[in-house]
Design a protein around this motif. Structure first.
Motif, mmCIF file in Angstrom:
data_model
loop_
_atom_site.group_PDB
_atom_site.id
_atom_site.type_symbol
_atom_site.label_atom_id
_atom_site.label_comp_id
_atom_site.label_asym_id
_atom_site.label_seq_id
_atom_site.Cartn_x
_atom_site.Cartn_y
_atom_site.Cartn_z
ATOM 1 N N UNK A 3 1.196 -0.862 -0.063
ATOM 2 C CA UNK A 3 -0.606 0.008 -0.458
ATOM 3 C C UNK A 3 0.834 1.223 -0.168
ATOM 4 N N UNK A 4 1.553 1.172 0.578
ATOM 5 C CA UNK A 4 2.997 1.832 0.811
ATOM 6 C C UNK A 4 3.888 2.662 -0.565
ATOM 7 N N UNK A 5 3.779 1.691 -1.320
ATOM 8 C CA UNK A 5 4.850 1.772 -2.570
ATOM 9 C C UNK A 5 3.433 1.926 -3.105
ATOM 10 N N UNK A 6 2.762 1.782 -3.810
ATOM 11 C CA UNK A 6 1.824 2.161 -4.483
ATOM 12 C C UNK A 6 1.248 3.707 -4.009
ATOM 13 N N UNK A 7 0.714 3.743 -3.107
ATOM 14 C CA UNK A 7 1.208 5.583 -3.097
ATOM 15 C C UNK A 7 2.095 6.411 -3.444
ATOM 16 N N UNK A 8 3.320 5.690 -3.011
ATOM 17 C CA UNK A 8 4.644 6.649 -3.435
ATOM 18 C C UNK A 8 4.368 6.626 -4.862
ATOM 19 N N UNK A 9 4.180 5.425 -5.494
ATOM 20 C CA UNK A 9 4.097 5.227 -7.253
ATOM 21 C C UNK A 9 3.537 7.069 -7.597
ATOM 22 N N UNK A 10 2.267 7.292 -7.233
ATOM 23 C CA UNK A 10 1.869 8.208 -8.063
ATOM 24 C C UNK A 10 3.173 10.077 -7.839
ATOM 25 N N UNK A 11 3.047 10.886 -8.949
ATOM 26 C CA UNK A 11 3.702 11.963 -8.688
ATOM 27 C C UNK A 11 3.407 12.941 -7.899
ATOM 28 N N UNK A 12 1.697 13.052 -8.332
ATOM 29 C CA UNK A 12 1.517 14.371 -7.182
ATOM 30 C C UNK A 12 1.410 13.930 -5.808
ATOM 31 N N UNK A 13 1.037 12.529 -4.869
ATOM 32 C CA UNK A 13 1.318 12.593 -3.708
ATOM 33 C C UNK A 13 3.205 12.385 -3.614
ATOM 34 N N UNK A 14 3.666 12.070 -3.825
ATOM 35 C CA UNK A 14 4.932 12.469 -3.819
ATOM 36 C C UNK A 14 5.224 13.189 -3.977
ATOM 37 N N UNK A 15 4.784 14.228 -4.387
ATOM 38 C CA UNK A 15 4.916 15.997 -4.336
ATOM 39 C C UNK A 15 4.444 16.764 -3.115
ATOM 40 N N UNK A 33 -0.609 23.759 -3.922
ATOM 41 C CA UNK A 33 0.676 23.664 -5.063
ATOM 42 C C UNK A 33 -0.068 22.563 -6.400
ATOM 43 N N UNK A 34 -0.297 21.986 -6.234
ATOM 44 C CA UNK A 34 -0.863 21.023 -7.600
ATOM 45 C C UNK A 34 -2.062 21.485 -8.747
ATOM 46 N N UNK A 35 -1.366 20.778 -9.535
ATOM 47 C CA UNK A 35 -2.313 20.882 -11.221
ATOM 48 C C UNK A 35 -3.722 20.131 -11.703
ATOM 49 N N UNK A 36 -4.318 20.209 -10.015
ATOM 50 C CA UNK A 36 -5.791 19.289 -9.871
ATOM 51 C C UNK A 36 -6.404 20.114 -9.611
ATOM 52 N N UNK A 37 -7.697 20.095 -9.596
ATOM 53 C CA UNK A 37 -8.287 20.298 -9.064
ATOM 54 C C UNK A 37 -8.831 19.664 -7.819
ATOM 55 N N UNK A 38 -9.384 20.075 -6.576
ATOM 56 C CA UNK A 38 -9.693 19.945 -4.750
ATOM 57 C C UNK A 38 -9.997 18.660 -4.740
ATOM 58 N N UNK A 39 -10.684 18.058 -5.576
ATOM 59 C CA UNK A 39 -11.537 16.830 -5.226
ATOM 60 C C UNK A 39 -10.679 15.709 -5.363
ATOM 61 N N UNK A 40 -9.804 15.412 -6.634
ATOM 62 C CA UNK A 40 -8.201 14.617 -7.018
ATOM 63 C C UNK A 40 -7.715 14.972 -5.947
ATOM 64 N N UNK A 41 -7.207 16.591 -5.191
ATOM 65 C CA UNK A 41 -6.179 16.216 -4.617
ATOM 66 C C UNK A 41 -6.762 15.892 -2.846
ATOM 67 N N UNK A 42 -7.699 15.490 -2.584
ATOM 68 C CA UNK A 42 -8.307 15.246 -1.166
ATOM 69 C C UNK A 42 -8.545 13.321 -1.123
ATOM 70 N N UNK A 43 -8.820 13.028 -2.747
ATOM 71 C CA UNK A 43 -8.480 11.493 -3.204
ATOM 72 C C UNK A 43 -6.618 11.137 -3.163
ATOM 73 N N UNK A 44 -6.096 12.326 -2.829
ATOM 74 C CA UNK A 44 -4.748 11.458 -3.179
ATOM 75 C C UNK A 44 -4.029 11.972 -1.600
ATOM 76 N N UNK A 45 -4.277 12.516 -0.950
ATOM 77 C CA UNK A 45 -5.134 12.959 0.520
ATOM 78 C C UNK A 45 -5.209 11.062 1.070
ATOM 79 N N UNK A 46 -6.021 11.087 0.263
ATOM 80 C CA UNK A 46 -6.754 9.845 1.427
ATOM 81 C C UNK A 46 -5.771 8.681 0.968
#
Length: 105
Positions: A3-15, A33-46
């Motif tokens: 789960x940790x490695x999958x989370x680290x695989x995404x550039x936005x999450x690494x940012x 700080x991210x070039x994506x919509x807020x709902x996408x940021x919320x998903x990344x944070x989850x």
């Protein structure tokens, strides 16, 4: 750990993690700080929360995110064998280079 490695695989999450490495931040600051919509940021944070990489605390109406270092310790321990492997190989390369220099002189 998967789960940790999958989370680290995404550039936005690494940012997000790069930002949080320097200081805790609100969801809004991270979204800015991210070039994506807020709902996408919320998903990344989850995803990062579920992987145990970040924690969140509520302050009034704001959510403050910060790194949880224990998940990184697990990855670091897993990587240690690979670091040792490469260090041994680099040490052997250094030895061969030094031998080559001696042979030329």
């Amino acid at each position: 750990m998967d789960t940790v490695l999958q989370a680290l695989a995404d550039q936005s999450r690494r940012t997000v993690l790069d930002i949080l490495r320097d200081h805790p931040a609100t969801a809004g600051e991270l979204a800015d700080a991210l070039p994506i919509a807020r709902p996408g940021v919320s998903r990344h944070l989850r995803v990062l929360r579920e992987a145990g990489l970040v924690s969140v605390r509520q302050e009034a109406q704001r959510r403050i995110y910060s790194l949880r270092l224990d998940a990184f310790v697990e990855v670091d321990e897993w990587l240690e064998d690979y670091r040792a492997l490469w260090q041994n190989r680099l040490d052997a390369l250094h030895t061969e280079i030094a031998r080559g220099r001696k042979a030329r002189t």
